[in-house]
Scaffold this motif. Structure first.
Motif, mmCIF file in Angstrom:
data_model
loop_
_atom_site.group_PDB
_atom_site.id
_atom_site.type_symbol
_atom_site.label_atom_id
_atom_site.label_comp_id
_atom_site.label_asym_id
_atom_site.label_seq_id
_atom_site.Cartn_x
_atom_site.Cartn_y
_atom_site.Cartn_z
ATOM 1 N N LEU A 79 -7.853 -10.044 -10.756
ATOM 2 C CA LEU A 79 -7.276 -8.733 -10.479
ATOM 3 C C LEU A 79 -8.128 -7.618 -11.072
ATOM 4 O O LEU A 79 -8.294 -6.551 -10.471
ATOM 5 C CB LEU A 79 -5.857 -8.649 -11.041
ATOM 6 N N ALA A 80 -8.681 -7.873 -12.259
ATOM 7 C CA ALA A 80 -9.482 -6.853 -12.937
ATOM 8 C C ALA A 80 -10.766 -6.538 -12.183
ATOM 9 O O ALA A 80 -11.379 -5.484 -12.405
ATOM 10 C CB ALA A 80 -9.809 -7.310 -14.363
ATOM 11 N N GLN A 81 -11.171 -7.443 -11.284
ATOM 12 C CA GLN A 81 -12.378 -7.209 -10.493
ATOM 13 C C GLN A 81 -12.137 -6.230 -9.348
ATOM 14 O O GLN A 81 -13.087 -5.686 -8.788
ATOM 15 C CB GLN A 81 -12.898 -8.531 -9.918
ATOM 16 N N LEU A 82 -10.871 -6.027 -8.995
ATOM 17 C CA LEU A 82 -10.550 -5.166 -7.864
ATOM 18 C C LEU A 82 -10.702 -3.702 -8.251
ATOM 19 O O LEU A 82 -10.332 -3.297 -9.362
ATOM 20 C CB LEU A 82 -9.120 -5.417 -7.392
ATOM 21 N N PRO A 83 -11.239 -2.892 -7.346
ATOM 22 C CA PRO A 83 -11.333 -1.451 -7.644
ATOM 23 C C PRO A 83 -9.948 -0.812 -7.654
ATOM 24 O O PRO A 83 -9.152 -1.020 -6.730
ATOM 25 C CB PRO A 83 -12.185 -0.909 -6.485
ATOM 26 N N THR A 84 -9.628 -0.114 -8.705
ATOM 27 C CA THR A 84 -8.324 0.542 -8.824
ATOM 28 C C THR A 84 -8.526 2.009 -9.141
ATOM 29 O O THR A 84 -9.279 2.357 -10.053
ATOM 30 C CB THR A 84 -7.482 -0.108 -9.937
ATOM 31 N N ARG A 117 0.243 -0.115 -6.515
ATOM 32 C CA ARG A 117 -0.535 -1.005 -5.654
ATOM 33 C C ARG A 117 -0.009 -2.431 -5.811
ATOM 34 O O ARG A 117 0.211 -2.898 -6.939
ATOM 35 C CB ARG A 117 -2.022 -0.943 -6.010
ATOM 36 N N MET A 118 0.182 -3.124 -4.710
ATOM 37 C CA MET A 118 0.710 -4.485 -4.732
ATOM 38 C C MET A 118 -0.349 -5.446 -4.208
ATOM 39 O O MET A 118 -0.839 -5.292 -3.080
ATOM 40 C CB MET A 118 1.986 -4.569 -3.890
ATOM 41 N N VAL A 119 -0.673 -6.428 -5.036
ATOM 42 C CA VAL A 119 -1.734 -7.382 -4.707
ATOM 43 C C VAL A 119 -1.165 -8.797 -4.755
ATOM 44 O O VAL A 119 -0.441 -9.154 -5.689
ATOM 45 C CB VAL A 119 -2.917 -7.246 -5.683
ATOM 46 N N THR A 120 -1.491 -9.591 -3.741
ATOM 47 C CA THR A 120 -1.044 -10.980 -3.677
ATOM 48 C C THR A 120 -2.259 -11.891 -3.635
ATOM 49 O O THR A 120 -3.194 -11.647 -2.858
ATOM 50 C CB THR A 120 -0.175 -11.224 -2.429
ATOM 51 N N LEU A 121 -2.238 -12.942 -4.485
ATOM 52 C CA LEU A 121 -3.354 -13.881 -4.572
ATOM 53 C C LEU A 121 -2.893 -15.297 -4.276
ATOM 54 O O LEU A 121 -1.750 -15.671 -4.566
ATOM 55 C CB LEU A 121 -3.971 -13.854 -5.974
ATOM 56 N N ASN A 131 -3.428 -6.448 -0.246
ATOM 57 C CA ASN A 131 -3.757 -5.365 -1.160
ATOM 58 C C ASN A 131 -3.234 -4.085 -0.512
ATOM 59 O O ASN A 131 -3.879 -3.482 0.340
ATOM 60 C CB ASN A 131 -5.264 -5.280 -1.389
ATOM 61 N N ALA A 132 -2.023 -3.678 -0.888
ATOM 62 C CA ALA A 132 -1.353 -2.573 -0.202
ATOM 63 C C ALA A 132 -0.674 -1.661 -1.213
ATOM 64 O O ALA A 132 -0.336 -2.078 -2.324
ATOM 65 C CB ALA A 132 -0.313 -3.115 0.781
ATOM 66 N N LEU A 133 -0.465 -0.416 -0.800
ATOM 67 C CA LEU A 133 0.245 0.541 -1.621
ATOM 68 C C LEU A 133 1.743 0.482 -1.316
ATOM 69 O O LEU A 133 2.155 0.120 -0.203
ATOM 70 C CB LEU A 133 -0.269 1.962 -1.364
ATOM 71 N N TRP A 134 2.525 0.855 -2.308
ATOM 72 C CA TRP A 134 3.978 0.934 -2.125
ATOM 73 C C TRP A 134 4.295 1.882 -0.966
ATOM 74 O O TRP A 134 3.699 2.930 -0.818
ATOM 75 C CB TRP A 134 4.622 1.436 -3.407
ATOM 76 N N ASN A 135 5.235 1.478 -0.150
ATOM 77 C CA ASN A 135 5.713 2.213 1.013
ATOM 78 C C ASN A 135 4.855 1.979 2.245
ATOM 79 O O ASN A 135 5.187 2.438 3.329
ATOM 80 C CB ASN A 135 5.837 3.726 0.742
ATOM 81 N N ASP A 136 3.738 1.234 2.090
ATOM 82 C CA ASP A 136 2.934 0.872 3.253
ATOM 83 C C ASP A 136 3.363 -0.468 3.833
ATOM 84 O O ASP A 136 2.858 -0.872 4.882
ATOM 85 C CB ASP A 136 1.444 0.803 2.880
#
Length: 420
Positions: A79-84, A117-121, A131-136
């Protein structure tokens, strides 16, 4: 005469109360009743949203549905590798008890106003499934619609507005009780569904009243808890005046870095939850992303009313693992206990699977009552219009003949008499 005088005033009051109750119920039904329909239908979907997502959505499926990750530290490193954007936020990782995909959330600093931001692995390959934002996503959109009457990112009445609407819904339900109970007749007759040899308006009315009567208690409980949830800012001071409330989060000391200090791996920290609260399990872990942040273990103790978002928290120093603060709902007073039970009572999870099924079905009842109520209003409107036309026709014939007519005589007979 005396007996009639004694009975007449209460009877007139009963009729007046029924009239005002009908009027109030009708207009509230056409306004907040529509909001209640939306809240009910969205609540029906939310009752089993986790199961629906894991069954139907590709991003919640994996070739190893029961698999557990070999390391939650590896999950965090992925998760830490993902751009935030923006930086400085916090990662929270869900710990599924039965295995399967790993869901996580990145919460940016509150002052930035950036959505979660919601991420599923995948638990084995660590492949990025979503990798989606809340409400999307569909169900976060449904949640905002249910909670705030918010359509997408467009703000509508908001949390306080929804809370006020739920209070008005309670008035609507009470006025419906008045319209149901105030007319003369026994309770047994009022609870009976007349179907055979009954007219369509009679059947419509019975469906409307019984849908409300048989779900009144639980519907009132659901709407009432919804009002307290959405009006939490106003409810907390009231509860605090009765029973002092704890802070939403206890005062937590910061982690203190020292020379050569390294953050304890996530897996090691997870073991501290059951060690501190025997028989418990960690549901979420908040991983520190800055030198002074702490670990936050969100834990479900045995008997806790909430499964996915329990109220027990254990805050740990990220370097030493020492306990910095604890929030234990079992030590709460009356006020905090009421707050802890609002959500599980509202969504039925306090009663297990039976409660969730009932909430799912209960969410359909406002639609049944709204449709049947509209049909009954339309039927009455049509009947009044028909009666008005008949009176106008009779008045025209009376003026034409210049005589007092027998209103029971068919209009066709009068027309026939005129032609002769």
């Amino acid at each position: 005469m005396n007996e009639q005088t004694a009975i007449s005033p209460p009877a007139r009051l009963r009729v007046a109360a029924r009239r005002w109750s009908d009027l109030l119920h009708k207009w509230l039904g056409f306004s907040v009743g529509a909001i209640l329909v939306i809240a009910g239908l969205t609540g029906t979907l939310l009752a089993f949203y986790v199961e629906i997502e894991r069954t139907m959505y590709l991003h919640m499926q994996t070739s190893n549905p029961r698999a557990l990750p070999s390391s939650y530290e590896a999950i965090y490193q992925r998760l830490a590798q993902l751009p935030t954007e923006p930086p400085g936020g916090i990662w929270r990782i869900e710990i599924p008890p039965d295995g399967g995909v790993i869901t996580s959330r990145y919460s940016a600093p509150i002052e930035t106003g950036v959505r979660t931001r919601m991420v599923t692995l995948d638990p084995i390959t660590l492949e990025l499934l979503r990798n989606a934002l809340w409400n999307d996503t569909f169900f976060t959109w449904i949640y905002d619609l249910h909670m705030y009457l918010q359509f997408g990112t467009i703000a509508t009445i908001g949390k306080i507005g929804m809370g006020i609407a739920t209070l008005v819904m309670l008035i609507m339900l009470l006025s419906g009780v008045g319209s149901w109970l105030l007319p003369n007749g026994g309770l047994r007759a009022k609870l009976r569904l007349r179907w055979n040899n009954a007219s369509v308006p009679r059947r419509t009315y019975d469906i409307h009243k019984l849908a409300g009567a048989y779900t009144l208690i639980l519907l009132t409980l659901t709407v009432g808890t919804g009002a307290m949830i959405t009006l939490s800012t106003q409810v907390r001071p009231l509860l605090n005046s009765v029973s002092p409330l704890k802070p939403t989060e206890p005062p937590v000391s910061s982690s203190v870095p020292f020379k050569g200090a390294q953050r304890i791996p996530v897996d090691e920290v997870l073991a501290k939850g059951p060690a501190y609260f025997p028989g418990s399990r960690v549901v979420w872990v908040r991983v520190p992303t800055s030198p002074t942040q702490t670990y936050d273990l969100q834990i479900r103790q045995a008997g806790a009313p909430m499964n996915r978002f329990p109220r027990t928290h254990l805050y740990l120093d990220q370097y030493t693992g020492s306990v910095l603060a604890v929030y234990d709902p079992k030590l709460d007073g009356v006020g905090d206990t009421i707050l802890n039970w609002l959500v599980p009572l509202h969504d039925g999870k306090a009663f297990g699977m039976v409660g969730r099924v009932w909430v799912m079905l209960l969410g359909l009842m406002p639609l049944v009552m709204f449709v049947s109520g509209f049909m009954r209003w339309s039927q009455k409107r049509t009947a009044r219009a028909r009666g008005s036309r008949l009176r106008d026709r009779t008045s025209d014939l009376r003026r034409e003949y210049g005589t007092v007519l027998d209103l029971d005589q068919p209009v066709g007979d009068l027309v026939k008499r005129k032609s002769q």
